[in-house]
Design a protein around this motif. Sequence first.
Motif, short mmCIF file in Angstrom:
data_model
loop_
_atom_site.label_atom_id
_atom_site.label_comp_id
_atom_site.label_asym_id
_atom_site.label_seq_id
_atom_site.Cartn_x
_atom_site.Cartn_y
_atom_site.Cartn_z
N LEU A 58 0.83 -1.22 0.00
CA LEU A 58 0.00 0.00 0.00
C LEU A 58 0.86 1.26 0.00
CD1 LEU A 58 -2.75 1.48 0.39
CD2 LEU A 58 -2.49 1.09 2.86
N PHE A 59 0.53 2.18 -0.90
CA PHE A 59 1.19 3.49 -1.00
C PHE A 59 0.16 4.56 -0.66
CE2 PHE A 59 2.34 6.94 -4.28
CZ PHE A 59 3.24 7.58 -3.43
N GLY A 77 -1.68 19.08 -10.83
CA GLY A 77 -0.90 19.08 -12.07
C GLY A 77 0.10 17.95 -12.15
N MET A 78 1.05 17.93 -11.24
CA MET A 78 2.06 16.87 -11.25
C MET A 78 1.63 15.70 -10.39
SD MET A 78 5.84 18.36 -11.30
CE MET A 78 5.93 19.66 -10.10
N SER A 79 1.05 16.04 -9.24
CA SER A 79 0.69 14.99 -8.28
C SER A 79 -0.34 14.01 -8.85
CB SER A 79 0.14 15.63 -7.01
OG SER A 79 -0.86 16.60 -7.32
N GLY A 80 -1.12 14.47 -9.84
CA GLY A 80 -2.15 13.63 -10.45
C GLY A 80 -1.57 12.40 -11.13
N ALA A 81 -0.25 12.38 -11.32
CA ALA A 81 0.39 11.22 -11.94
C ALA A 81 0.54 10.06 -10.96
CB ALA A 81 1.76 11.60 -12.48
N GLN A 82 0.37 10.34 -9.67
CA GLN A 82 0.68 9.31 -8.66
C GLN A 82 -0.14 8.02 -8.80
OE1 GLN A 82 2.19 11.29 -4.69
NE2 GLN A 82 0.38 12.38 -5.37
N PRO A 83 -1.48 8.11 -8.91
CA PRO A 83 -2.22 6.85 -9.03
C PRO A 83 -1.90 6.08 -10.31
CG PRO A 83 -3.72 8.77 -9.10
CD PRO A 83 -2.36 9.28 -8.80
N LYS A 84 -1.70 6.80 -11.41
CA LYS A 84 -1.37 6.13 -12.68
C LYS A 84 -0.03 5.41 -12.53
CE LYS A 84 -1.71 6.13 -17.42
NZ LYS A 84 -2.86 5.56 -18.06
N ALA A 85 0.93 6.10 -11.91
CA ALA A 85 2.25 5.50 -11.70
C ALA A 85 2.13 4.31 -10.74
CB ALA A 85 3.21 6.54 -11.14
N GLY A 86 1.26 4.44 -9.73
CA GLY A 86 1.05 3.34 -8.78
C GLY A 86 0.57 2.10 -9.50
N ASN A 87 -0.36 2.28 -10.44
CA ASN A 87 -0.85 1.14 -11.21
C ASN A 87 0.24 0.53 -12.08
OD1 ASN A 87 -3.35 1.59 -10.12
ND2 ASN A 87 -4.42 1.89 -12.05
N ILE A 88 1.03 1.40 -12.72
CA ILE A 88 2.08 0.87 -13.59
C ILE A 88 3.12 0.12 -12.74
CG2 ILE A 88 3.90 1.46 -15.26
CD1 ILE A 88 2.21 3.89 -16.11
N ALA A 89 3.40 0.67 -11.53
CA ALA A 89 4.38 0.02 -10.65
C ALA A 89 3.80 -1.23 -9.98
CB ALA A 89 4.88 1.00 -9.60
N GLY A 90 2.45 -1.36 -10.00
CA GLY A 90 1.83 -2.61 -9.54
C GLY A 90 1.47 -2.66 -8.06
N CYS A 91 1.12 -1.52 -7.45
CA CYS A 91 0.75 -1.54 -6.02
C CYS A 91 -0.70 -1.10 -5.82
CB CYS A 91 1.70 -0.63 -5.23
SG CYS A 91 1.61 1.09 -5.70
N ILE A 92 -1.10 -0.97 -4.54
CA ILE A 92 -2.39 -0.37 -4.20
C ILE A 92 -2.06 1.06 -3.79
CG2 ILE A 92 -4.35 -0.44 -2.60
CD1 ILE A 92 -3.28 -3.41 -1.96
N LYS A 105 -9.60 -5.24 1.47
CA LYS A 105 -9.92 -6.22 0.42
C LYS A 105 -8.80 -6.22 -0.65
CE LYS A 105 -13.48 -7.56 -2.90
NZ LYS A 105 -12.60 -7.63 -4.05
N ALA A 106 -8.40 -5.02 -1.05
CA ALA A 106 -7.35 -4.92 -2.08
C ALA A 106 -6.07 -5.59 -1.61
CB ALA A 106 -7.10 -3.45 -2.41
N LYS A 107 -5.75 -5.44 -0.33
CA LYS A 107 -4.54 -6.07 0.21
C LYS A 107 -4.67 -7.58 0.18
CE LYS A 107 -2.25 -2.90 3.32
NZ LYS A 107 -1.25 -3.10 4.35
N LYS A 108 -5.86 -8.04 0.62
CA LYS A 108 -6.08 -9.49 0.68
C LYS A 108 -5.96 -10.12 -0.71
CE LYS A 108 -9.88 -12.47 1.99
NZ LYS A 108 -10.73 -12.27 0.85
N ASP A 109 -6.56 -9.43 -1.71
CA ASP A 109 -6.56 -9.98 -3.08
C ASP A 109 -5.35 -9.55 -3.90
OD1 ASP A 109 -8.95 -10.96 -2.26
OD2 ASP A 109 -10.19 -9.50 -3.37
N LYS A 110 -4.44 -8.83 -3.28
CA LYS A 110 -3.26 -8.31 -4.00
C LYS A 110 -3.65 -7.63 -5.31
CE LYS A 110 0.29 -10.91 -1.93
NZ LYS A 110 1.48 -11.55 -1.85
N GLU A 111 -4.64 -6.77 -5.20
CA GLU A 111 -5.12 -6.06 -6.40
C GLU A 111 -4.14 -4.96 -6.80
OE1 GLU A 111 -9.28 -4.56 -6.45
OE2 GLU A 111 -9.43 -5.64 -4.56
N ILE A 112 -4.15 -4.64 -8.09
CA ILE A 112 -3.47 -3.42 -8.52
C ILE A 112 -4.59 -2.41 -8.72
CG2 ILE A 112 -2.13 -2.32 -10.35
CD1 ILE A 112 -0.84 -5.06 -10.86
N VAL A 113 -4.68 -1.45 -7.82
CA VAL A 113 -5.80 -0.52 -7.90
C VAL A 113 -5.40 0.84 -7.33
CG1 VAL A 113 -6.81 -1.26 -5.67
CG2 VAL A 113 -8.29 -0.24 -7.40
#
Length: 669
Positions: free
Chosen positions: A247-248, A255-270, A306-314
Amino acid sequence: MMTLKAFKHELMEGIPNELPPAYEFNSNLNHAPKRKDSLNKEEKKLALKNALRYFPKKHHAVLAREFAEELEEYGRIYMLRYKPTHKLHARNIEEYPGKSLQAKAVMLMIQNNLDHAVAQHPDELITYGGNGAVFQNWAQYRLCMKYLAEMTDEQTLCMYSGHPMGLFPSHKDAPRVIVTNGMVIPNYSKPDDWEKFNALGVSQFGQMTAGSYMYIGPQGIVHGTTITLLNAGRKISKAGEGLSGKLFVTAGLGGMSGAQPKAGNIAGCISVTAEINPKAINTRHSQGWVDEVISDLDELCTRVRKAKKDKEIVSIAYQGNIVDVWEKFDTENIFVDLGSDQTSLHNPWAGGYYPVGLSFEKANDMMSNNPADFKEKIQDTLRRHASAVNKHTAKGTYFFDYGNAFLLESSRAGADVMAEDGINFRYPSYVQDIMGPMCFDYGFGPFRWVCASGKPEDLLETDQIACKVLEDIMQNSPVDIQQQMADNIQWIKGAQENKLVVGSQARILYADAEGRIKIAAAFNEAINKGQIGPVILGRDHHDVSGTDSPYRETSNIYDGSKFTADMAIHNVIGDSFRGATWVSIHNGGGVGWGEVINGGFGMLLDGTKAADKKLRSMLFWDVNNGISRRSWARNEEAIFAIKRAMENEPLLKITIPNTTDNELIDSIY
Ligand SMILES: NC(=O)c1ccc[n+]([C@@H]2O[C@H](COP(=O)([O-])OP(=O)(O)OC[C@H]3O[C@@H](n4cnc5c(N)ncnc54)[C@H](O)[C@@H]3O)[C@@H](O)[C@H]2O)c1
């Protein structure tokens, strides 16, 4: 739609002889806020005289009044009537008028920086970051384009903070354009000095890639944030495991910070990103950059478990204040693996950071009507924020400062964020711990290119060429950089699928000196064979060599030289005589006026032998200059990288530091 002929005519015309029609305010565009009224009466007269220098006397009576009104209404004179009628966007390079292909490349990049789909405040000529200007006013745009359209490869255009000083005779190997932005005498480099000089029309804040014509939309930030997250993940990896199921937690979807969730998905975390402004959430959600929006804390906890339990990328946006998230996750015992913050704390009193316990509307109201109480609330919030983060880090969370002045402002508010020595902060910045030692010290940085044909097929072809080059290099790379190489190959393979192009057909790809040179040389060869059209190379200024910024790019320099700016100055001078098509050097940038000196370049590849020679010479210097400085500061990774560069290039001879025995030094003091 305007014909190509009319477009060319308008560019060649420069400042028209007759007055263009009056400006009509377009409420669909995002406009810059009203700037501070920083001039006294005499200075306002000077600002008017300065503005009227661009126009024939016959128009002065009309324009003087109009510009005085603009100064009153916006705090600046943008000369809005002179905004061109042609659409601002990167066209195929062949559509630009002129005698120099290199100058046409500059025109393309300028238009991209002012594209309505790309620029933050297009009418006010601001590309990003609130203040990052391409020009100060529309007369400068028109004049600059005219010069570019008429210049030859035997001339150089000098740009003084957006003002085209003019064309000077030079030679074909010289840069076509030299850009300086915000360069002032150091004693006059306080934020209020910028307000005044900018209102007078004599200086501008070029940010990094705004005033250097090298902005490529949000793609650059997504890549940088992905690299940061992946490497932060490695810091906490105990047995080589990845980010899956981890979890992150962070804040900011701007403007810049909006990239965080997209980057989180590409990096493969919640990821959970708190954002107080519903508009900012809507923008990112509708773009598909964040998957889900939750505004109830209990619901958020259930979803995260739930996301942690299922190791979701979300990626989840929490609509509300970040402090509430940190506190709730603490009481609910939700373990946070990685934590950071990207609220705009470089601007805490004017909307960059919101106090906890107040609605967004109430906070905005207090900000303008009761600034003293607002400041107190902000400082209370910062103390609570830091204290909640401290509770998580005591349980094992890895927290890093994202270059947004979170630790600086928290310390000013009296929060518990200092290290035991009372000098440093208790948490590292992302450059100190991650980007510096893992990327910049080895020479990896935000290399980028733009396909000047404007064709998506060309971009696809360049992606494939770049990928092949990196895979070939990786076969013989030392183990120290294998991970970086693998990350960049993974990025370029997924780049098409991630659909990150906004504006010009551009790509960012972190690469070191060897990678940048070999990729560029392969592009040049493909251009020569007619496989693709010309390519424009560049980079962000947030890189190995171009930027001296003591709390960001050079924050992992520990020999006391982080407040010097020799590296950035050497860089721009060195690039200019090794073949850059244009170079730029700025005061200002992401951390504020007076806080950083940063520079960059643009280089046109046209498939010729001359371009091949230039790219090899300039890119080698552009990266190794910074590595040598980082090596002299005793950074081990940089010592490794510069020794390797010397083995491969006998003409490179760098002074290597001798290490000292700490016991010896301690015995003296
Ligand atoms: N992404 C990067 O690569 C990078 C690198 C270096 C520095 N930074 C820094 O990150 C910061 C953010 O940049 P930006 O362009 O996204 O700024 P921005 O102002 O566009 O976005 C910040 C967002 O934070 C939200 N916010 C403020 N206080 C909040 C709170 N208490 N709780 C929840 N949300 C809150 C705001 O509503 C805003 O939308 C800047 O200081 C920038 O210099 C980013």
